[in-house]
Scaffold this active site. Structure first.
Site, PDB file in Angstrom:
ATOM      1  N   CYS A  77       0.829  -1.209   0.000  1.00 30.41           N
ATOM      2  CA  CYS A  77       0.000   0.000   0.000  1.00 30.41           C
ATOM      3  C   CYS A  77       0.865   1.261   0.000  1.00 30.41           C
ATOM      4  O   CYS A  77       2.002   1.246   0.470  1.00 30.41           O
ATOM      5  CB  CYS A  77      -0.857   0.034   1.243  1.00 30.41           C
ATOM      6  N   TRP A 129      -3.279  -2.537  -1.260  1.00 25.52           N
ATOM      7  CA  TRP A 129      -2.952  -3.902  -1.665  1.00 25.52           C
ATOM      8  C   TRP A 129      -3.676  -4.778  -0.652  1.00 25.52           C
ATOM      9  O   TRP A 129      -3.290  -4.822   0.519  1.00 25.52           O
ATOM     10  CB  TRP A 129      -1.441  -4.083  -1.607  1.00 25.52           C
ATOM     11  N   LYS A 160      13.106 -14.093 -11.903  1.00 23.74           N
ATOM     12  CA  LYS A 160      12.828 -12.989 -12.843  1.00 23.74           C
ATOM     13  C   LYS A 160      11.791 -13.428 -13.860  1.00 23.74           C
ATOM     14  O   LYS A 160      10.841 -12.721 -14.143  1.00 23.74           O
ATOM     15  CB  LYS A 160      14.102 -12.536 -13.592  1.00 23.74           C
ATOM     16  N   GLU A 212       8.176 -14.190 -12.220  1.00 24.20           N
ATOM     17  CA  GLU A 212       7.416 -13.087 -11.630  1.00 24.20           C
ATOM     18  C   GLU A 212       6.856 -12.126 -12.675  1.00 24.20           C
ATOM     19  O   GLU A 212       5.801 -11.554 -12.471  1.00 24.20           O
ATOM     20  CB  GLU A 212       8.213 -12.345 -10.559  1.00 24.20           C
ATOM     21  N   HIS A 219      17.781 -36.567  -9.001  1.00 19.11           N
ATOM     22  CA  HIS A 219      17.199 -37.084  -7.751  1.00 19.11           C
ATOM     23  C   HIS A 219      15.693 -36.817  -7.710  1.00 19.11           C
ATOM     24  O   HIS A 219      15.107 -36.768  -6.630  1.00 19.11           O
ATOM     25  CB  HIS A 219      17.906 -36.468  -6.549  1.00 19.11           C
TER      26      HIS A 219
HETATM   27  C1  F6R Z   1      11.998  -9.861  -6.920  1.00 15.37           C
HETATM   28  C2  F6R Z   1      12.025  -8.918  -5.812  1.00 15.37           C
HETATM   29  C3  F6R Z   1      11.693  -9.440  -4.467  1.00 15.37           C
HETATM   30  C4  F6R Z   1      12.507  -8.699  -3.393  1.00 15.37           C
HETATM   31  C5  F6R Z   1      12.038  -9.127  -1.993  1.00 15.37           C
HETATM   32  C6  F6R Z   1      12.861  -8.476  -0.910  1.00 15.37           C
HETATM   33  O1  F6R Z   1      12.307  -9.252  -8.135  1.00 15.37           O
HETATM   34  O2  F6R Z   1      12.274  -7.758  -5.995  1.00 15.37           O
HETATM   35  O3  F6R Z   1      11.862 -10.810  -4.369  1.00 15.37           O
HETATM   36  O4  F6R Z   1      13.855  -9.003  -3.581  1.00 15.37           O
HETATM   37  O5  F6R Z   1      10.700  -8.793  -1.827  1.00 15.37           O
HETATM   38  O6  F6R Z   1      12.752  -7.097  -0.960  1.00 15.37           O
HETATM   39  P1  F6R Z   1      13.831  -6.170  -0.290  1.00 15.37           P
HETATM   40  O7  F6R Z   1      15.112  -6.407  -0.989  1.00 15.37           O
HETATM   41  O8  F6R Z   1      13.295  -4.779  -0.485  1.00 15.37           O
HETATM   42  O9  F6R Z   1      13.896  -6.555   1.168  1.00 15.37           O
END
Ligand code: F6R
Length: 610
Positions: A2, A76, A486, A489, A505
């Site tokens: 949010c 959100w 990547k 997502e 395995h």
């Molecule tokens: C994926 C991505 C997330 C963040 C995760 C941690 O592209 O960006 O997986 O890496 O939510 O976020 P931070 O690094 O802000 O703690």
């Protein structure tokens, strides 16, 4: 997650709030709303499910809501479906108080029961409505006083923006475990969940601490502690340019940020290399303190966790100290073996991820020293650490991280080299060689980025696959985790990463005609072993995209369907080069599938709920 923005000043508030919300869109949301207060019109609220544009259209780009103060929110959904009613602002039954909220009120059900027993009717399913109703319940002509009472009753995490129709000259902001900043102007003040929402108007900001309450008027802002005693706050100057948070001609933030990696790497690495040495002025650990360490714990989520997996390979090799890598969301529940001889390395782009924050607080409670690697200056994780190394990636707007991931890796190299030099676990010659290679890394990334056509072509061949496996060994496996994330997502293709030796395995049963396998084969010593794994999957019908260094390029090309080469470098720095084609591959695949690349479904940029 949010987003919150609030404004009080001499201008019409609604267009400013809409603009602020636009800049917060990247955080991820499913509905949005505004509350604007005008002494004559009273409190006007507009809310809409869906993109911000729906709200903008509903309010005539904000023109239909008049008044010089108000709040905006992108929601959100956590409690209750994403719909107009559950969107924020939530308004009390009397229509007097409006609240926007990031976080979760954990005891909302009990409070709701209490308020219902007093005859108060609820209209939404949200925990936030409880705050609005409770404020109204306690309101006796002084909003600050009511806030003080409510703070004693609510539990959980919250950043709150509050307006009261009876007090058209002040906005109230409250923070606990969810970020909130104040922006200072000559004849206006703002509040926001992050700096991007105010940067167009002011660069003078202050970061609220947990438990603090702020009262904003057009001409001043006073901050109080949780006992409502005034506190003095330091005002910080934000020194990045607004253009850094704009697309600047690119179709997507993600592509722009991929392209910004050479600069981000230079900004992160170069100031810390002096006269052939790694200098980390921001880390105060001495050689004696390092020698006392019995283990390192890397704590992080998502892509930052993937940096942690690479860090385990790098740091153990360089320091000969055991390194545990733990998902922050698991750390508190796995009874970690943390002592006063443990160094917790906390990695976070946003510096606000609630799981990471909670884990680091637990590590602190158990006695660990905290060193964080953070991108957002002044964020909670940075402020609560003993030492902070900033990644100078600049604002990262695309939900899928690219340049922050790359700069986090770079900091791991810097940290590893610095500590290894202090401990004497790396020879002078190797150290000097690695420092020299590190300096060349940004230019090598630039080289990969200068020719994206081949990767674009491969994306056009494979974008219709519905299952992709990334395989690699050693540090290649760590990068595979990131490549796979990547892709899934942003393109919504099912994808998994495996240590290549693990394939037989179990997972190999999933390989069949036309399965796509991305084979990461850069770690030279293991090239032949990886090629055996490639043969195994090819024998079962897989299409294979292979990535390796130039020195193994010709050999790789013989065994795979599509080959990608990266420049040679010191093996430990390979992830920084190898990840780039994978970022581009994911980007182009998502583009060809028509996905919303910068705002993938269900995802949020900064995950501030558990
Ligand atoms: C994926 C991505 C997330 C963040 C995760 C941690 O592209 O960006 O997986 O890496 O939510 O976020 P931070 O690094 O802000 O703690």
């Amino acid at each position: 997650m949010c987003g919150i923005v609030g404004y009080i000043g001499t201008e019409e508030a609604a267009p400013i709030l809409l603009e602020g919300l636009r800049r917060l869109e990247y955080r991820g949301y499913d509905s949005a709303g505004l509350a604007v207060l005008d002494p004559e019109q009273g409190l006007q609220v507009a809310k809409a499910k869906g993109r911000l544009q729906v709200l903008a259209d509903l309010t005539g780009q904000g023109q239909k809501l008049t008044g010089h103060m108000g709040l905006g929110h992108t929601r959100w959904a956590t409690h209750g479906a994403p719909n107009d009613v559950n969107s924020h602002p939530q308004v009390s039954q009397s229509g007097r108080i409006a609240v926007v909220h990031n976080g979760i009120i954990e005891n909302y059900a009990r409070l709701k029961e209490f308020l219902e027993s007093k005859g108060i009717a609820f209209v939404s399913e949200t925990d936030t409505e409880v705050v609005a109703q409770l404020l109204d319940y306690y309101y006796e002509g002084d909003l600050l006083d009511a806030v003080g009472k409510v703070l004693h009753r609510i539990e959980g995490a919250y950043a709150l923006g509050i307006v009261c129709a009876d007090e058209p000259d002040r906005l109230v902001a409250v923070r606990k475990d969810s970020p909130l900043i104040l922006g200072y102007g000559a004849n206006f003040h703002m509040l926001a969940s992050d700096v991007t929402a105010v940067i167009q108007h002011t660069r003078e900001v202050c970061y609220l601490e947990d438990g603090e309450v702020a009262v904003l008027t057009a001409y001043g802002a006073q901050v109080y502690n949780s006992l409502l005693q005034p506190v003095e706050k330091e005002i910080s100057h934000v020194d990045w340019e607004i253009s850094a948070a704009e697309k600047g001609g690119y179709e997507h933030f993600m592509f722009k940020e991929i392209m910004e990696q050479p600069k981000a790497l230079r900004d992160t690495i170069f100031p810390r290399l002096r006269d052939g040495e790694v200098v980390l002025d921001e880390v105060s650990l001495t050689r004696e303190e390092l020698e006392r360490l019995d283990r390192l714990y890397v704590i992080a989520c998502g892509s930052s966790y993937h940096v942690g997996v690479a860090a385990k390979y790098t740091l153990e090799r360089l320091l000969r100290i055991p390194v545990e890598v733990t998902l922050a969301s698991e750390f508190r529940y796995c009874d970690p073996i943390v002592t006063r001889r443990t160094l917790a390395v906390v990695i976070s782009q946003s510096g606000e991820t609630i799981d990471t924050l909670a884990a680091m607080r637990e590590a602190r409670r158990l006695g660990a020293r905290l060193l964080s690697i953070v991108n957002v200056v002044g964020s909670t994780i940075a402020r609560e650490s003993d030492d902070v190394i900033y990644t100078w990636a600049g604002p990262e707007i695309a939900v899928a991280t690219t340049k922050a991931y790359s700069t986090q890796l770079a900091v791991i190299y810097l940290l590893g080299l610095r500590f290894a030099h202090l401990l004497g676990t790396v020879g002078e010659e190797e150290y000097a060689g690695m420092v020299a290679q590190l300096r060349q890394l940004p230019a090598k990334v630039e080289e990969i980025l200068s020719d994206t056509e081949k990767i674009q072509y491969y994306a056009s061949i494979y974008f219709n696959h519905d299952s992709v496996f990334y395989i690699g060994r050693n540090i290649d496996y760590a990068v595979g985790l990131e490549g796979s994330l990547k892709l899934k997502e942003i393109s919504y293709i099912h994808s998994e990463a495996y240590a290549a030796g693990e394939l037989k395995h179990g997972t190999i049963s999933l390989i069949e005609d036309g399965t796509l396998v991305v084979a990461l084969a850069s770690w030279g010593d293991l090239f032949d072993k990886l090629m055996s794994n490639v043969k195994e999957v090819k024998a079962r019908g897989a299409d294979v995209v292979g990535i390796t260094t130039r020195s193994h390029g010709a050999e790789l090309a013989k065994s795979v369907d599509s080959a990608i080469q990266i420049p040679d470098t010191h093996p430990m720095f390979l992830p920084s080069l190898e990840v780039v084609p994978m970022q581009l591959f994911a980007y182009y695949v998502a583009l060809m599938r028509g996905c919303d690349i910068d705002k993938p479904r269900n995802l949020a940029k900064s995950v501030t709920v558990e």
